[in-house]
Write a protein that holds these residues in place. Structure first.
Motif, PDB file in Angstrom:
ATOM      1  N   GLU A  39       0.843  -1.190   0.000  1.00 56.11           N
ATOM      2  CA  GLU A  39       0.000   0.000   0.000  1.00 56.11           C
ATOM      3  C   GLU A  39       0.879   1.240   0.000  1.00 56.11           C
ATOM      4  O   GLU A  39       1.892   1.292   0.681  1.00 56.11           O
ATOM      5  CB  GLU A  39      -0.887  -0.016   1.245  1.00 56.11           C
ATOM      6  N   GLY A  40       0.472   2.240  -0.763  1.00 56.77           N
ATOM      7  CA  GLY A  40       1.182   3.501  -0.733  1.00 56.77           C
ATOM      8  C   GLY A  40       1.699   3.885  -2.116  1.00 56.77           C
ATOM      9  O   GLY A  40       1.588   3.107  -3.057  1.00 56.77           O
ATOM     10  N   PRO A  41       2.205   5.063  -2.218  1.00 54.93           N
ATOM     11  CA  PRO A  41       2.392   5.979  -1.100  1.00 54.93           C
ATOM     12  C   PRO A  41       1.082   6.652  -0.702  1.00 54.93           C
ATOM     13  O   PRO A  41       0.259   6.979  -1.541  1.00 54.93           O
ATOM     14  CB  PRO A  41       3.383   7.003  -1.638  1.00 54.93           C
ATOM     15  N   LYS A  42       0.944   6.845   0.591  1.00 58.38           N
ATOM     16  CA  LYS A  42      -0.205   7.578   1.111  1.00 58.38           C
ATOM     17  C   LYS A  42       0.087   9.074   0.968  1.00 58.38           C
ATOM     18  O   LYS A  42       1.204   9.453   0.638  1.00 58.38           O
ATOM     19  CB  LYS A  42      -0.446   7.208   2.565  1.00 58.38           C
ATOM     20  N   ALA A  43      -0.882   9.911   1.250  1.00 57.25           N
ATOM     21  CA  ALA A  43      -0.719  11.360   1.113  1.00 57.25           C
ATOM     22  C   ALA A  43       0.454  11.874   1.954  1.00 57.25           C
ATOM     23  O   ALA A  43       1.127  12.820   1.572  1.00 57.25           O
ATOM     24  CB  ALA A  43      -2.010  12.070   1.518  1.00 57.25           C
ATOM     25  N   ASN A  44       0.737  11.197   3.077  1.00 62.13           N
ATOM     26  CA  ASN A  44       1.829  11.627   3.955  1.00 62.13           C
ATOM     27  C   ASN A  44       3.175  11.015   3.551  1.00 62.13           C
ATOM     28  O   ASN A  44       4.167  11.192   4.234  1.00 62.13           O
ATOM     29  CB  ASN A  44       1.510  11.307   5.410  1.00 62.13           C
ATOM     30  N   GLY A  45       3.198  10.250   2.450  1.00 60.19           N
ATOM     31  CA  GLY A  45       4.441   9.677   1.958  1.00 60.19           C
ATOM     32  C   GLY A  45       4.796   8.305   2.508  1.00 60.19           C
ATOM     33  O   GLY A  45       5.845   7.769   2.186  1.00 60.19           O
ATOM     34  N   PHE A  46       3.927   7.737   3.318  1.00 59.14           N
ATOM     35  CA  PHE A  46       4.216   6.430   3.914  1.00 59.14           C
ATOM     36  C   PHE A  46       3.800   5.279   3.001  1.00 59.14           C
ATOM     37  O   PHE A  46       2.824   5.374   2.264  1.00 59.14           O
ATOM     38  CB  PHE A  46       3.499   6.278   5.264  1.00 59.14           C
TER      39      PHE A  46
END
Length: 66
Positions: free
Chosen positions: A27-34
């Motif tokens: 999963e990712g990247p999420k909006a926070n970069g994780f």
């Protein structure tokens, strides 16, 4: 495992990092970069996490997750 890569990390470096640690992005990247990573079956999560944290040129954040 939850990780954030250094802003300057190149794709080849990230791919080699994942291979070294027997990890895959799930999963990712999420909006926070994780990114959420899955480790190889039977991996010692604590030990892998510590080895990942030592690679400060590639990762800026590493946290074991259930």
């Amino acid at each position: 495992m939850l990780v954030a890569f250094q802003p300057g990390a190149r794709m080849e470096e990230v791919a080699a990092f994942l291979k070294r640690h027997g990890a895959a992005v799930v999963e990712g990247p999420k909006a926070n970069g994780f990114f959420r990573l899955r480790l190889s079956e039977g991996a010692d999560v604590g030990a892998v996490g510590e080895r990942m944290k030592a690679e400060t040129g590639i990762v800026s954040f590493v946290q074991a997750t259930p």
